[in-house]
Scaffold this motif. Sequence first.
Motif, PDB file in Angstrom:
ATOM      1  N   LEU A   5      -5.872  -4.746  -4.607  1.00 58.48           N
ATOM      2  CA  LEU A   5      -5.540  -3.320  -4.617  1.00 58.48           C
ATOM      3  C   LEU A   5      -6.484  -2.532  -5.527  1.00 58.48           C
ATOM      4  O   LEU A   5      -6.885  -1.408  -5.198  1.00 58.48           O
ATOM      5  CB  LEU A   5      -4.088  -3.130  -5.078  1.00 58.48           C
ATOM      6  N   LEU A  51       0.805  -1.230   0.000  1.00 60.44           N
ATOM      7  CA  LEU A  51       0.000   0.000   0.000  1.00 60.44           C
ATOM      8  C   LEU A  51       0.842   1.286   0.000  1.00 60.44           C
ATOM      9  O   LEU A  51       0.516   2.229  -0.726  1.00 60.44           O
ATOM     10  CB  LEU A  51      -0.952   0.007   1.190  1.00 60.44           C
ATOM     11  N   ARG A  63       0.437   6.797  -6.763  1.00 65.43           N
ATOM     12  CA  ARG A  63      -0.833   7.482  -7.019  1.00 65.43           C
ATOM     13  C   ARG A  63      -0.704   8.983  -6.754  1.00 65.43           C
ATOM     14  O   ARG A  63      -1.318   9.796  -7.456  1.00 65.43           O
ATOM     15  CB  ARG A  63      -1.934   6.896  -6.120  1.00 65.43           C
ATOM     16  N   SER A 119       3.822   1.911  -1.321  1.00 70.27           N
ATOM     17  CA  SER A 119       4.362   2.166  -2.663  1.00 70.27           C
ATOM     18  C   SER A 119       3.232   2.515  -3.634  1.00 70.27           C
ATOM     19  O   SER A 119       3.389   3.387  -4.498  1.00 70.27           O
ATOM     20  CB  SER A 119       5.142   0.943  -3.162  1.00 70.27           C
ATOM     21  N   TYR A 120       2.089   1.844  -3.494  1.00 69.20           N
ATOM     22  CA  TYR A 120       0.937   2.152  -4.358  1.00 69.20           C
ATOM     23  C   TYR A 120       0.496   3.603  -4.161  1.00 69.20           C
ATOM     24  O   TYR A 120       0.258   4.339  -5.129  1.00 69.20           O
ATOM     25  CB  TYR A 120      -0.197   1.174  -4.037  1.00 69.20           C
ATOM     26  N   ARG A 121       0.407   4.029  -2.899  1.00 62.96           N
ATOM     27  CA  ARG A 121      -0.013   5.412  -2.621  1.00 62.96           C
ATOM     28  C   ARG A 121       1.027   6.417  -3.100  1.00 62.96           C
ATOM     29  O   ARG A 121       0.677   7.521  -3.531  1.00 62.96           O
ATOM     30  CB  ARG A 121      -0.259   5.573  -1.114  1.00 62.96           C
ATOM     31  N   ALA A 153       0.096   2.243 -11.192  1.00 55.56           N
ATOM     32  CA  ALA A 153       0.621   2.287  -9.822  1.00 55.56           C
ATOM     33  C   ALA A 153       0.685   0.883  -9.217  1.00 55.56           C
ATOM     34  O   ALA A 153       1.676   0.507  -8.580  1.00 55.56           O
ATOM     35  CB  ALA A 153      -0.255   3.198  -8.960  1.00 55.56           C
ATOM     36  N   ILE A 154      -0.369   0.095  -9.438  1.00 58.02           N
ATOM     37  CA  ILE A 154      -0.381  -1.282  -8.925  1.00 58.02           C
ATOM     38  C   ILE A 154       0.688  -2.114  -9.627  1.00 58.02           C
ATOM     39  O   ILE A 154       1.405  -2.905  -8.999  1.00 58.02           O
ATOM     40  CB  ILE A 154      -1.775  -1.921  -9.110  1.00 58.02           C
ATOM     41  N   GLU A 176      -4.286   4.197 -11.821  1.00 59.73           N
ATOM     42  CA  GLU A 176      -4.362   3.176 -10.778  1.00 59.73           C
ATOM     43  C   GLU A 176      -3.697   1.865 -11.220  1.00 59.73           C
ATOM     44  O   GLU A 176      -2.929   1.265 -10.453  1.00 59.73           O
ATOM     45  CB  GLU A 176      -5.827   2.918 -10.417  1.00 59.73           C
ATOM     46  N   SER A 199       4.139  -1.366  -8.312  1.00 61.48           N
ATOM     47  CA  SER A 199       4.299  -1.956  -6.978  1.00 61.48           C
ATOM     48  C   SER A 199       4.576  -3.454  -7.084  1.00 61.48           C
ATOM     49  O   SER A 199       5.449  -3.987  -6.399  1.00 61.48           O
ATOM     50  CB  SER A 199       3.042  -1.713  -6.140  1.00 61.48           C
TER      51      SER A 199
END
Length: 381
Positions: free
Chosen positions: A164, A45, A52, A47-49, A61-62, A58, A65
């Motif tokens: 995610l 989460l 983002r 790294s995903y945030r 970003a996923i 989205e 990660s």
Amino acid sequence: MQGLPITVRRSLELIGIYFLGVIIYVGQGIITPLLTAFFIAILLLPSYRFFRKRKLPETIAISFSLLMLVIILGLLIWFFSAQFSRLIEDFPQIKHNVMMHLNSLSGWINEKTNFSTERQLALINEQSNKLLNYAGGFLGGAAASLTSIFIFVGLLPIYIFLLLFYKNLLLRFVFMWFPENHHHKVEEVLRESEIIIKSYLIGLLIQISYITFLLGFSLMIIGIKHALLIGIIFAILNLIPYIGALIGNIIGVLLTLSSSEDLWPVFAVLITIAVVQFLDNNILMPRIVGSKVKINALASIVGVIVGGALAGISGMFLSLPLIAVLKIVFDRTHHLQQWGVLFGDEKPKYSPMSFPVFRKKSKGVQRELEKENKIEPTEKK
């Protein structure tokens, strides 16, 4: 359940635990990869945030990660393969050392017990035949096990991506299970669960790194062969509380015995592992993971054994973070707080038999126990 008699409520809780165990055992092939993916998704989460916040779509970003995760796993596999290739290269020397140690052991047994070498060889041959028969049966089911491993590994990135991607939908699903006046408690449990899981998993990754470094390089300085391999095996097995450390010690001794003609390296390995484990348990790990949620030793051992019985090795690794999440839920559910006490390490100084205050579910009593046992409250983030 609030209007039911207390005996009925307790009976329903025990029946629920039984059926939960049956569901996990029967559906472990589905539940284990999903639960593993859930914990890894929470770990990803941050790294995903991060991606983002940089205005990346989205899915991108996923994907980034997941790519970071694949690179880290690839490096670990490369490290393992390099260490095992060195072990295979030393196989002739290992065979020689093993035969030498067995001959010494045989002579000692013959001297102390009058159990002749011929009888020992007959016993070894008999046990070897049994072992070969067992190995044949084991290899017979290896194809199915290998297939399940490939399915597990193949499903894991798909599950992580989808968890995610659909996290907002899943959160809405969770909130809709509860009445609106309980939503603040649900939010508190979800936020604290995320913090605890991230803290725990990141702490474990750091723990694997420093145990491998400390143990591996210490053994390397002493002159132990395959020092880094012993370090990484012990670091990974140490993730299984109590049981893993014992198995790691045994493997370290066996690798050292097979790689050396002397006995002193065995004692060097055991002493070095003991020192590293003392530093890990008393100084390093408490500072890294913190003390937001403490699980007592009894609950940890039973959880690991039950997890292994229900879902194999993956169940053993997943047991502690799952118990930590369950404790958070139980502590915030009035009718289940006794289960949170059973899992926790908030031990009263005095017996509830003599001090009735410790029999209560009072939040004030719980806060005082947490202070006494130096357990920090989880901060909202």
